[in-house]
Design a protein around this motif. Structure first.
Motif, PDB file in Angstrom:
ATOM      1  N   PRO A 121       0.823  -1.219   0.000  1.00  0.00           N
ATOM      2  CA  PRO A 121       0.000   0.000   0.000  1.00  0.00           C
ATOM      3  C   PRO A 121       0.856   1.268   0.000  1.00  0.00           C
ATOM      4  CG  PRO A 121      -0.261  -1.273   2.049  1.00  0.00           C
ATOM      5  CD  PRO A 121       0.625  -2.059   1.165  1.00  0.00           C
TER       6      PRO A 121
ATOM      7  N   GLY B 211       2.060   5.085   0.838  1.00  0.00           N
ATOM      8  CA  GLY B 211       2.065   5.959   2.018  1.00  0.00           C
ATOM      9  C   GLY B 211       2.374   5.260   3.325  1.00  0.00           C
ATOM     10  N   ARG B 212       2.801   4.017   3.286  1.00  0.00           N
ATOM     11  CA  ARG B 212       3.162   3.324   4.526  1.00  0.00           C
ATOM     12  C   ARG B 212       4.681   3.213   4.590  1.00  0.00           C
ATOM     13  NH1 ARG B 212      -1.650   0.207   5.236  1.00  0.00           N
ATOM     14  NH2 ARG B 212      -3.219   1.633   4.448  1.00  0.00           N
ATOM     15  N   LYS B 213       5.176   2.962   5.793  1.00  0.00           N
ATOM     16  CA  LYS B 213       6.617   2.704   5.947  1.00  0.00           C
ATOM     17  C   LYS B 213       6.816   1.327   6.553  1.00  0.00           C
ATOM     18  CE  LYS B 213       9.601   6.302   6.171  1.00  0.00           C
ATOM     19  NZ  LYS B 213      10.363   7.384   6.836  1.00  0.00           N
TER      20      LYS B 213
END
Lengths: 212, 68
Positions: free
Chosen positions: B19, B21-23
């Protein structure tokens, strides 16, 4: 006689910040259960404080949040707190859980050989995914929850008096439940590989029937 | 050891599905975006090799039906 719970909670980067906040709830449960709580947040998670608390209070349960490698767990700004071959004997007669990378591999084994009742942790890199937009409210990060809830459940289960084996099963079941849920999801199924990795490398060494 | 080209392509394709925008925190190695992980796989650095290891072990487990 009341039990003692020692926890280190460095917060110097995103990873330690998340681990710290996600383990904070265990403090109130421990207090409810009349544990003496020794909380070492941020810069207090240093070697001098940890060694002193381990020697002075001989806590029954010790939780290390932080980074690590095969031989060590670290605290604030990655200072080595416990290192195999140096000071693992301080963990004698204690139940240990290290939410840190790889420390169960060598440090865990050496700690149990040196007399730790049990050592739980990860024998590989601990991986989790989070939403940087939730950095100020990490406990509301539903992505991070998938990865970090099991460690909270594990600690709480030990505090409630369950054995290491029972607690480990509860924690593993949380990870399994999340894997199954994500496998059926269109959005986040790609995260399954990392949940599976953490499940595979979550280990407990020593006496599995021990209770705190 | 060099990562075979087809394995590299497979891992990169799978990383693309993460996904946005996740880290991803990989313990003491740091926190990375999916774009950074893809770059690491391309460069075959330490992080890239770890990501390839995770992917391949997971695919092996999927094949053997031992996921949960």
């Amino acid at each position: 006689m009341s039990k003692t719970y020692l926890i280190t909670r460095p917060e110097h980067d995103d990873t330690t910040h998340y681990l710290s906040k996600w383990s904070k709830d265990t403090l109130s449960l421990a207090e409810e259960k009349e544990f003496k709580v020794l909380d070492l947040p941020r810069e207090k998670a240093n070697k001098i404080e940890v060694e002193s608390k381990l020697m002075k209070f001989s806590p029954d349960l010790v939780v290390f949040n932080g980074h690590g490698d095969d031989n060590t767990v670290t605290g604030h700004k990655n200072e080595q707190l416990i290192t195999a071959g140096k000071n693992e004997t301080l963990l004698k007669n204690k139940i240990i859980y290290a939410i840190s990378c790889r420390s169960a591999k060598i440090l865990g084994e050496k700690s149990v050989k040196a007399g730790a009742i049990s050592y739980s942790g990860y024998d590989e890199d601990f991986v989790f995914v989070y939403d940087p937009n939730k950095i100020t409210i990490p406990c509301s990060d539903s992505t991070a929850k998938l990865f970090l809830e099991h460690s909270q459940i594990f600690i709480e289960s030990i505090i409630k008096g369950n054995t290491i084996e029972e607690s480990k099963k509860k924690a593993e079941n949380i990870l399994r439940k999340n894997i199954i849920r994500l496998l059926g999801s269109n959005q986040d199924s790609s995260l399954v590989r990392y949940l599976w990795w953490d499940l595979k490398h979550f280990v407990s060494l020593g006496n599995m029937n021990a209770i705190v | 050891m060099k990562i075979p080209k087809d394995i590299k392509q497979l891992v990169i394709a799978r990383l693309e599905t993460l996904p946005k925008g996740r880290k991803i925190s990989i313990g003491s190695r740091g926190e990375f975006t999916k774009e950074e992980l893809i770059e690491s796989v391309k460069k075959e650095d330490e992080i890239g090799k770890k990501i390839v290891e995770i992917e391949l072990e997971f695919l092996r487990a999927l094949k053997e039906g031992i996921i949960v």
